[in-house]
Design a protein around this motif. Sequence first.
Motif, PDB file in Angstrom:
ATOM      1  N   LEU A  65       0.534   4.524  -7.961  1.00 43.88           N
ATOM      2  CA  LEU A  65      -0.949   4.037  -7.514  1.00 43.88           C
ATOM      3  C   LEU A  65      -1.482   3.599  -8.891  1.00 43.88           C
ATOM      4  O   LEU A  65      -2.259   2.588  -8.470  1.00 43.88           O
ATOM      5  CB  LEU A  65      -1.515   5.557  -7.398  1.00 43.88           C
ATOM      6  CG  LEU A  65      -2.839   5.506  -6.761  1.00 43.88           C
ATOM      7  CD1 LEU A  65      -3.388   4.845  -5.823  1.00 43.88           C
ATOM      8  CD2 LEU A  65      -3.479   7.124  -6.960  1.00 43.88           C
ATOM      9  N   MET A 115      -0.326   4.531  -1.867  1.00 43.95           N
ATOM     10  CA  MET A 115      -1.482   4.962  -1.136  1.00 43.95           C
ATOM     11  C   MET A 115      -1.100   5.929   0.230  1.00 43.95           C
ATOM     12  O   MET A 115      -1.392   6.844   0.566  1.00 43.95           O
ATOM     13  CB  MET A 115      -2.547   3.879  -0.738  1.00 43.95           C
ATOM     14  CG  MET A 115      -3.132   3.544  -2.026  1.00 43.95           C
ATOM     15  SD  MET A 115      -4.458   2.566  -1.804  1.00 43.95           S
ATOM     16  CE  MET A 115      -5.094   2.166  -3.194  1.00 43.95           C
ATOM     17  N   ARG A 116      -0.141   5.230   0.966  1.00 42.06           N
ATOM     18  CA  ARG A 116       0.232   6.026   2.113  1.00 42.06           C
ATOM     19  C   ARG A 116       0.964   7.048   2.065  1.00 42.06           C
ATOM     20  O   ARG A 116       0.960   8.291   2.606  1.00 42.06           O
ATOM     21  CB  ARG A 116       1.436   4.756   2.787  1.00 42.06           C
ATOM     22  CG  ARG A 116       0.468   3.734   3.713  1.00 42.06           C
ATOM     23  CD  ARG A 116       1.670   2.814   4.346  1.00 42.06           C
ATOM     24  NE  ARG A 116       2.507   3.300   5.258  1.00 42.06           N
ATOM     25  CZ  ARG A 116       3.616   3.096   5.700  1.00 42.06           C
ATOM     26  NH1 ARG A 116       3.901   1.694   5.496  1.00 42.06           N
ATOM     27  NH2 ARG A 116       4.390   3.533   6.500  1.00 42.06           N
ATOM     28  N   THR A 144       0.930  -1.486   0.029  1.00 48.30           N
ATOM     29  CA  THR A 144       0.008  -0.020  -0.153  1.00 48.30           C
ATOM     30  C   THR A 144       0.887   1.074   0.100  1.00 48.30           C
ATOM     31  O   THR A 144       0.297   2.396   0.417  1.00 48.30           O
ATOM     32  CB  THR A 144      -1.115   0.053   1.197  1.00 48.30           C
ATOM     33  OG1 THR A 144      -0.013  -0.010   2.315  1.00 48.30           O
ATOM     34  CG2 THR A 144      -1.961  -1.205   1.301  1.00 48.30           C
TER      35      THR A 144
END
Length: 325
Positions: A158, A96-97, A93
């Motif tokens: 992303l 996104m983080r 992730t």
Amino acid sequence: MGKTDRATKRFLSDRRVFADLVNYSVYRGRQVVRAEDVRETDTEQVLDAGAPGRAPDLRRLQRDLAMEVVVRTCGDVKYVVVGVENQSRADLTMPMRCMLYDAMRHLAHARRRKAENGENCVPGRDFLTGLSPEDRFPPVVTLVVYWGEGRWTAPRSLHEMLDFPDERLKGLCADYRLNLVEPMAMSDEEFRILRTDLGAVLHYVKVQDDPDAIHRLLREDGRFRALDRDAAEVLRAVTGTAIPIINQKEEKIDMCKGEEQLKQRAFEEGKQTGFEEGKQTGFQEGILGTVSVLREFQLSVEQIQEKLMKTYAITADEAMKYIAG
């Protein structure tokens, strides 16, 4: 927070090392940012997710490191916020983080400017946002330093995480790419671009499983003769290298001397192990020889067992094993 997290955070908190990381990642080695241009800023970021007019719904995120970095260009002085995330494993992730970290910092800048505009009664400011059309904010950059083994295997952007039903949608959906510092993908020249111990540490991480490469690196890179203690602690935490630090107060570690100490320690341990194994082997051969002699004198099994137990201080079961063998 684990040992690796503590060690890497403490190491990169050094303003010289942080400036070196920024110069490598942003300016490809040009010495634009100096240690005195770096100052710590809040690592906790707060987002109010509540609806307008209702009670606040605060969400908090904690970054590993965040610094305000002064950049001087063409006589102008501005600053950039640079965050660092240390990763010992590839996080699926991560794009996104990083996007969330950066967005929350941008919103914090906007909230601060809104408050400043209200206090100063800035003319022309928007009633709803409290901002004026001339307001500009510092850029926010996140660097991800990967300390894990092997290459980064998780998504680097992303878009890699999204399942587009139509390729044309990609142009309408903003991408968010990682700014990844990955030792396993770096060249020898890139390690030399880094002027502090950071270059030496990242190079060691890359070759950690190749003893010959480690030996060459320790001999060729002079930084290993006076490595900062924090850098040595990172190597111990990340690679498991048994770096001998005898004096807990010493700030510089000679890794070349440490390598010789480790070799000597291994040699001595090997000698001791061989000695113990030799004693054990001689002990066993002595018992077997005794059994052979007693059999020539036609002693019974019980008599041989008793002799062995008294002579060698072994149990009845152990004596029977030698007799049977």
